[in-house]
Scaffold this motif. Sequence first.
Motif, PDB file in Angstrom:
ATOM      1  N   UNK A 166       0.872  -1.174   0.000  1.00 61.64           N
ATOM      2  CA  UNK A 166       0.000   0.000   0.000  1.00 61.64           C
ATOM      3  C   UNK A 166       0.908   1.222   0.000  1.00 61.64           C
ATOM      4  N   UNK A 167       0.662   2.167  -0.908  1.00 68.80           N
ATOM      5  CA  UNK A 167       1.572   3.302  -1.010  1.00 68.80           C
ATOM      6  C   UNK A 167       0.822   4.544  -1.482  1.00 68.80           C
ATOM      7  N   UNK A 168       1.434   5.679  -1.243  1.00 64.61           N
ATOM      8  CA  UNK A 168       0.903   6.958  -1.719  1.00 64.61           C
ATOM      9  C   UNK A 168       1.703   7.400  -2.939  1.00 64.61           C
ATOM     10  N   UNK A 179      -2.490  10.171  -3.983  1.00 63.65           N
ATOM     11  CA  UNK A 179      -3.525   9.140  -3.934  1.00 63.65           C
ATOM     12  C   UNK A 179      -2.962   7.849  -3.325  1.00 63.65           C
ATOM     13  N   UNK A 180      -3.833   7.130  -2.644  1.00 66.44           N
ATOM     14  CA  UNK A 180      -3.429   5.893  -1.989  1.00 66.44           C
ATOM     15  C   UNK A 180      -3.748   4.706  -2.899  1.00 66.44           C
ATOM     16  N   UNK A 181      -2.756   3.838  -3.119  1.00 66.83           N
ATOM     17  CA  UNK A 181      -2.908   2.658  -3.964  1.00 66.83           C
ATOM     18  C   UNK A 181      -2.668   1.395  -3.139  1.00 66.83           C
ATOM     19  N   UNK A 182      -3.347   0.328  -3.530  1.00 66.92           N
ATOM     20  CA  UNK A 182      -3.123  -0.992  -2.918  1.00 66.92           C
ATOM     21  C   UNK A 182      -2.959  -2.004  -4.047  1.00 66.92           C
ATOM     22  N   UNK A 183      -1.764  -2.560  -4.130  1.00 63.83           N
ATOM     23  CA  UNK A 183      -1.457  -3.527  -5.198  1.00 63.83           C
ATOM     24  C   UNK A 183      -0.916  -4.804  -4.579  1.00 63.83           C
ATOM     25  N   UNK A 216      -4.267  -7.798  -8.097  1.00 61.32           N
ATOM     26  CA  UNK A 216      -5.267  -6.748  -7.912  1.00 61.32           C
ATOM     27  C   UNK A 216      -4.594  -5.390  -7.778  1.00 61.32           C
ATOM     28  N   UNK A 217      -5.318  -4.362  -8.190  1.00 62.19           N
ATOM     29  CA  UNK A 217      -4.877  -2.983  -8.017  1.00 62.19           C
ATOM     30  C   UNK A 217      -6.104  -2.127  -7.717  1.00 62.19           C
TER      31      UNK A 217
END
Length: 341
Positions: A109-111, A115-119, A132-133
């Motif tokens: 999980x990163x910014x 914006x915050x992303x979860x990959x 998944x993304x």
Amino acid sequence: MLIEFSIGNYRSFKEQVTFSMVAADLVAKDKKLDENNVFEIDDDLKLLKSGAIYGANASGKSNLATALGFMRWFMINSSKETQSTEKIDVERFKLSTETEAKPSFFEIVFLMNGKRYRYGFEATRDKVISEWLFYVPKSKETKLFERKLNKISVSKTYKADGIQQKTRHNALFLSVSAQFNVQIAEKILDWLANRVKLVSGLDDSGYKGYTISCLTNNKNKNEIFQLLKKLDLGFGDVKVEESEITADSFPKELPDEIKKYIIKNGMTKVTSVQTMHQKFNIEGNPVSTEIFDLDNQESEGTQKVFALAGPLIDTLKNGKVLIIDEFDARIHPLLSRAIVE
């Protein structure tokens, strides 16, 4: 910068391990310590500037860095044709009947750009099981794509229709998307490749070269010198010299084929790093300057600190993430403390 990294069933991990740089709900007696090591992203999110992982031998500390390094490498390289017949370099945990048949699980999980992303993905040695993304454009997490084996559903925002059929069973859809110029995928891989750095505290040969290149190319040169002086390593200055190699200057015992290879491939320069030390008389007054060779006359701790100086300055100056495995190896505890401060 937020990094939450989760892995499961990878190289000696019996349970899922989560490493998070989100500030824990702990209050130190010295409130200035909290203020110095925490910064706010918004009202709901506070992040730590630094974190440390402690544990006994064989508890999996190094595997966390190894797993993150593999994850980054696989995200960047799995789409390449050279990987088409390769096995995926994950390793099941063999000492538990619960995990020995399960795929390895990775998630970060990163910014990025506010914006915050979860990959994440799950994989065995033979294929990618799921991938998944998701991201949070405003307040709610939204799917960009989701994969179950060869079935990949893609949102309109991700703009990758038709790329599903081009994704091999042993390649990541994110990696293939970047290869076909999907902007979101390109930005994520560029962020991961250039903003997150992993180095080993046991082998400093790679990043020592980076520090030397910074000094020779005047990149962060003054900041590196200031850091080395602040750490008080016993020398007053550093000098980097490049010298040309000629056929006559090779050591006599060096085989001719190696000499030819070096000259053919343009490896005709040698860089040496020298440190300047003051010599004192019996009264304790400086009388002259002695020149030491970094590799042969300085301690292993000094050599390591010099090697780390380039990546440290780059990280602090440009807001990157630096993960150092075996950080304290070959370094005095007071030096470790000074670097963290």
